[in-house]
Design an enzyme around this catalytic site. Sequence first.
Site: not given
Length: 470
Positions: A129, A183, A186-187, A190
């Site tokens: 990222s 990940k 995480h997105n 986000e």
Amino acid sequence: MGDAQIGLIGLAVMGQNLVLNMEEHGFKVAVFNRTWERTQEFMNGTAKGKNIVAGKTMLEFVGLLAKPRQVMFMVKAGSPVDDMIAQVKPYLEKGDLLVDGGNSLFTDTERRWKALEAEGFRYIGTGVSGGEEGARHGPAIMPGGSKEAYAGVQPIFEAISAKANGEPCVTYFGPGGAGHYVKMVHNGIEYGDMQLIAEAYDILQRTLALKPPELHAIFAEWNEGELKSYLIEITRDILAKKDDQGGKQWLVDLILDEAQQKGTGKWTSQNALDLGIPIPTINAAVVARMLSAIKDERVKASRVLPGPKGKYKGAKAKMIKAVRSALYASKICSYAQGMALIRSASNEHKWGVNLGNCAKVWRGGCIIRSIFLEDIRKAFARDPVLPNLLLDPFFRKAVTQRLPEWRFVLQTAIGLGIPAPAISDSLAYYDGYRSARLPANLTQAQRDYFGAHTYRRTDKEGIFHTEWMK
């Protein structure tokens, strides 16, 4: 046999910048791309004169690598990853390592990991990222696979990763698809962060009729406090940008209000539904992008569907301060949801993901990097089995102190017809989580009435069914 310490396949923007990052940190890198023209362009451009070698064919590329070979590919998720594995595998030997650095769905990574390990290869699914800038100067890196496999590439990843408080923003997260799962969430976080910021911006401009320069000043101030983060920083910069096509207007006002998505936010929502974990803030962000995409319908609806006619008549400073509080409190709820989802998936798949390490890795390099993540790391250091961030003393106090302003912002937005789904769903999550009793008792009664699904009672043990019509 060659002497390149790692090879990278896929020379789009992210791939090229990772190669340059690796070379800058003292590693010899071999590269390969599906089209030789792209490889030549790279080798004659930014890679010229550097310790980077290229293979025109897959056989030539693999021959440039030192044994045991380490091959990382940065290609589009899905079938392109399987195709690349199929192309390179005939030239590899048992013990060689393949690293998928794209945004692969974690279940695909699990499947590939099991298949390749069974054949004697090593495989790591790695979330990277930070976008173009992060790839070049230091991303946050989230690897998962066998721990022994990670050991081979660990020195490279630690060297090229972002650093926060002197610590590399990379750590091993667990077997199989653990890295890509972290990940993915995480997105999803986000998505939530971006939607919350967009709603704060929208409420401020609609209630106070603020123009981009005034909003720029507000976000600049916010970036000096508890909201300091990459996303607040770039929002500040965006709001100061004039039209880059020669016009005199502010660029943000000229950008079409249709947000796109690559799928990781949707995957997060889908998996949360599968696991039965509530993540309403992230879900609201995904739905908001979908709603933005039906622009033509919204324009038509705006002509026939009425809304409130009133205006905000309160003090300007009061609204700005309240929106700041609502944004911060909503952000806490969003991260609480994401962390709870990672914990659930880790337990389900027996990955052993350390939630404190998630916050630790995300402190630098990645899109959601912020000073706030250090507080999250400390929360899980205080209590590694903390079930929800809202129960941590620091975050509990931070939210409860902001509750009156949080509610004020939403009451005002609803009264004026300003949509704020992520902020609203964050508060609903908080209110639902703190409720000792919810109306699910009626839902269970309804399910038992029409489908004999049974229910439990509060006053005695056992499973019950009632003949409601008798």
